[in-house]
Design a protein around this motif. Structure first.
Motif, PDB file in Angstrom:
ATOM      1  N   LYS A 144       7.795   5.270  -6.382  1.00 25.75           N
ATOM      2  CA  LYS A 144       6.881   4.269  -6.939  1.00 25.75           C
ATOM      3  C   LYS A 144       6.983   2.954  -6.179  1.00 25.75           C
ATOM      4  O   LYS A 144       5.981   2.290  -5.922  1.00 25.75           O
ATOM      5  CB  LYS A 144       7.183   4.057  -8.421  1.00 25.75           C
ATOM      6  N   GLN A 145       8.199   2.576  -5.811  1.00 24.85           N
ATOM      7  CA  GLN A 145       8.386   1.347  -5.049  1.00 24.85           C
ATOM      8  C   GLN A 145       7.646   1.422  -3.721  1.00 24.85           C
ATOM      9  O   GLN A 145       6.941   0.482  -3.326  1.00 24.85           O
ATOM     10  CB  GLN A 145       9.870   1.088  -4.816  1.00 24.85           C
ATOM     11  N   ASN A 146       7.777   2.549  -3.029  1.00 23.78           N
ATOM     12  CA  ASN A 146       7.080   2.727  -1.752  1.00 23.78           C
ATOM     13  C   ASN A 146       5.570   2.752  -1.947  1.00 23.78           C
ATOM     14  O   ASN A 146       4.820   2.210  -1.118  1.00 23.78           O
ATOM     15  CB  ASN A 146       7.532   4.034  -1.085  1.00 23.78           C
ATOM     16  N   LEU A 147       5.131   3.385  -3.022  1.00 23.79           N
ATOM     17  CA  LEU A 147       3.701   3.446  -3.314  1.00 23.79           C
ATOM     18  C   LEU A 147       3.105   2.040  -3.407  1.00 23.79           C
ATOM     19  O   LEU A 147       2.102   1.734  -2.752  1.00 23.79           O
ATOM     20  CB  LEU A 147       3.474   4.197  -4.627  1.00 23.79           C
ATOM     21  N   ALA A 153       0.620  -3.963   0.863  1.00 17.76           N
ATOM     22  CA  ALA A 153       0.593  -4.288   2.294  1.00 17.76           C
ATOM     23  C   ALA A 153      -0.787  -4.039   2.895  1.00 17.76           C
ATOM     24  O   ALA A 153      -1.233  -4.778   3.785  1.00 17.76           O
ATOM     25  CB  ALA A 153       1.638  -3.461   3.033  1.00 17.76           C
ATOM     26  N   SER A 154      -1.487  -3.017   2.402  1.00 22.04           N
ATOM     27  CA  SER A 154      -2.818  -2.685   2.921  1.00 22.04           C
ATOM     28  C   SER A 154      -3.916  -3.496   2.239  1.00 22.04           C
ATOM     29  O   SER A 154      -5.076  -3.406   2.625  1.00 22.04           O
ATOM     30  CB  SER A 154      -3.096  -1.192   2.720  1.00 22.04           C
ATOM     31  N   LYS A 155      -3.537  -4.258   1.208  1.00 21.46           N
ATOM     32  CA  LYS A 155      -4.501  -5.027   0.401  1.00 21.46           C
ATOM     33  C   LYS A 155      -5.585  -4.110  -0.173  1.00 21.46           C
ATOM     34  O   LYS A 155      -6.754  -4.482  -0.291  1.00 21.46           O
ATOM     35  CB  LYS A 155      -5.136  -6.150   1.231  1.00 21.46           C
ATOM     36  N   GLU A 162      -4.139   9.162   1.736  1.00 24.58           N
ATOM     37  CA  GLU A 162      -3.126   8.595   2.627  1.00 24.58           C
ATOM     38  C   GLU A 162      -1.854   8.238   1.856  1.00 24.58           C
ATOM     39  O   GLU A 162      -0.736   8.526   2.300  1.00 24.58           O
ATOM     40  CB  GLU A 162      -3.661   7.340   3.311  1.00 24.58           C
ATOM     41  N   LEU A 163      -2.033   7.589   0.710  1.00 24.68           N
ATOM     42  CA  LEU A 163      -0.878   7.205  -0.103  1.00 24.68           C
ATOM     43  C   LEU A 163      -0.097   8.435  -0.564  1.00 24.68           C
ATOM     44  O   LEU A 163       1.131   8.452  -0.521  1.00 24.68           O
ATOM     45  CB  LEU A 163      -1.346   6.399  -1.319  1.00 24.68           C
ATOM     46  N   SER A 164      -0.829   9.439  -0.999  1.00 25.82           N
ATOM     47  CA  SER A 164      -0.192  10.667  -1.465  1.00 25.82           C
ATOM     48  C   SER A 164       0.674  11.293  -0.375  1.00 25.82           C
ATOM     49  O   SER A 164       1.806  11.713  -0.626  1.00 25.82           O
ATOM     50  CB  SER A 164      -1.263  11.664  -1.924  1.00 25.82           C
ATOM     51  N   GLU A 165       0.150  11.322   0.835  1.00 23.58           N
ATOM     52  CA  GLU A 165       0.875  11.924   1.954  1.00 23.58           C
ATOM     53  C   GLU A 165       2.089  11.092   2.352  1.00 23.58           C
ATOM     54  O   GLU A 165       3.131  11.636   2.725  1.00 23.58           O
ATOM     55  CB  GLU A 165      -0.066  12.087   3.152  1.00 23.58           C
ATOM     56  N   ARG A 194      -8.778  -4.971  -2.699  1.00 26.34           N
ATOM     57  CA  ARG A 194      -9.607  -5.212  -1.516  1.00 26.34           C
ATOM     58  C   ARG A 194     -10.587  -6.361  -1.782  1.00 26.34           C
ATOM     59  O   ARG A 194     -10.802  -7.221  -0.919  1.00 26.34           O
ATOM     60  CB  ARG A 194     -10.363  -3.933  -1.154  1.00 26.34           C
ATOM     61  N   PHE A 195     -11.154  -6.377  -2.989  1.00 27.56           N
ATOM     62  CA  PHE A 195     -12.029  -7.494  -3.372  1.00 27.56           C
ATOM     63  C   PHE A 195     -11.257  -8.810  -3.367  1.00 27.56           C
ATOM     64  O   PHE A 195     -11.736  -9.816  -2.846  1.00 27.56           O
ATOM     65  CB  PHE A 195     -12.607  -7.237  -4.772  1.00 27.56           C
ATOM     66  N   ARG A 196     -10.044  -8.795  -3.939  1.00 30.48           N
ATOM     67  CA  ARG A 196      -9.224 -10.009  -3.993  1.00 30.48           C
ATOM     68  C   ARG A 196      -8.934 -10.535  -2.582  1.00 30.48           C
ATOM     69  O   ARG A 196      -8.995 -11.748  -2.335  1.00 30.48           O
ATOM     70  CB  ARG A 196      -7.930  -9.709  -4.740  1.00 30.48           C
TER      71      ARG A 196
END
Length: 251
Positions: A144-147, A153-155, A162-165, A194-196
């Motif tokens: 969860k921390q890495n998720l 980081a990707s905003k 991609e996240l799942s992998e 992404r909007f933010r």
């Protein structure tokens, strides 16, 4: 921001960075109400609040997914700690799936807060920091921390696949976790982030996509969905009604 609305923000120390986005306050120092529009920012807000007509209360706001017209009463003062999503499970230890786009009053004395904590913002930050430090878990689920590290980081400009992998966690399980804990899907949350991030570019007058939108049409459509107006109108920000944008342009 207009002279009647006083705003300030402080970032947390590194030891709280997995859980806390920022501490901030807003004070309407005028004798009249201020009409504003709240925008989604991907955070969960714990607020101490009172105004000339409203008694002191402690409020927890869930994740916002759309713009919400609101009024800041005359004399209103709020001290806020904005949390990242990991705080839900590890600090609050309860789901917030039932308060998407809403808030709930917390019991008097929650985390030891009282009306006197609205007297000095620096003392509020100090007290809240110590309280959160006392609640920090000994261990965090690394998956969860890495998720969340990848998401932030990707905003939000990263796909569920991609996240799942990258975190070795199935898309189905991730979405179940998001819906159960926060009341929204991972895809929706990434769209909000992404909007933010796009707001920072709009605040600089850049009215074109920079955060992995398909094209200009998609960008305009997304901005209008989250704000009710197109980017050009948002930039004008008449009467500082979009407070989140005002906070960026005043930096």
């Amino acid at each position: 921001m207009d002279n009647d609305l006083h705003y300030n923000i402080i970032k947390p120390g590194k030891n709280l960075s997995d859980f806390v986005d920022s501490f901030w306050f807003l004070h309407n120092r005028s004798g009249s109400n201020k009409e504003t529009i709240g925008l989604p920012d991907g955070r969960i807000d714990l607020s101490l609040y009172k105004s000339a007509t409203d008694p002191f209360r402690i409020v927890l706001l869930g994740v916002g997914t759309h713009y919400i017209p609101t009024v800041i009463p005359a004399g209103a003062c709020m001290f806020v700690v904005s949390f990242k999503l990991l705080a839900v499970e590890y600090l609050f230890r309860e789901t917030i799936s039932d308060i998407v786009n809403y808030g709930k009053n917390l019991p008097p004395g929650f985390w030891g807060f009282s009306e006197t904590d609205l007297e000095r913002f620096d003392k509020f930050v100090e007290k809240t920091t110590k309280t959160i430090e006392s609640l920090l878990p000994e261990e965090i689920d690394k998956r969860k921390q890495n998720l969340f590290e990848l998401i932030y980081a990707s905003k939000g400009s990263i796909t569920v696949k991609e996240l799942s992998e990258k975190v070795f966690w199935s898309s189905r399980q991730i979405n179940r976790y998001f819906n159960q804990q926060f009341g929204i899907s991972l895809k929706t949350y990434c769209s909000i982030l992404r909007f933010r991030a796009s707001l920072e570019h709009i605040a600089e007058g850049k009215l074109f996509p920079r955060e992995n939108y398909f094209d200009q049409t998609h960008f305009i459509k997304e901005i209008k969905k989250f704000t009710g107006v197109v980017p050009k109108e948002l930039l004008k920000n008449k009467n500082d009604r979009f407070i989140l944008l005002s906070s960026l342009t005043s930096k």
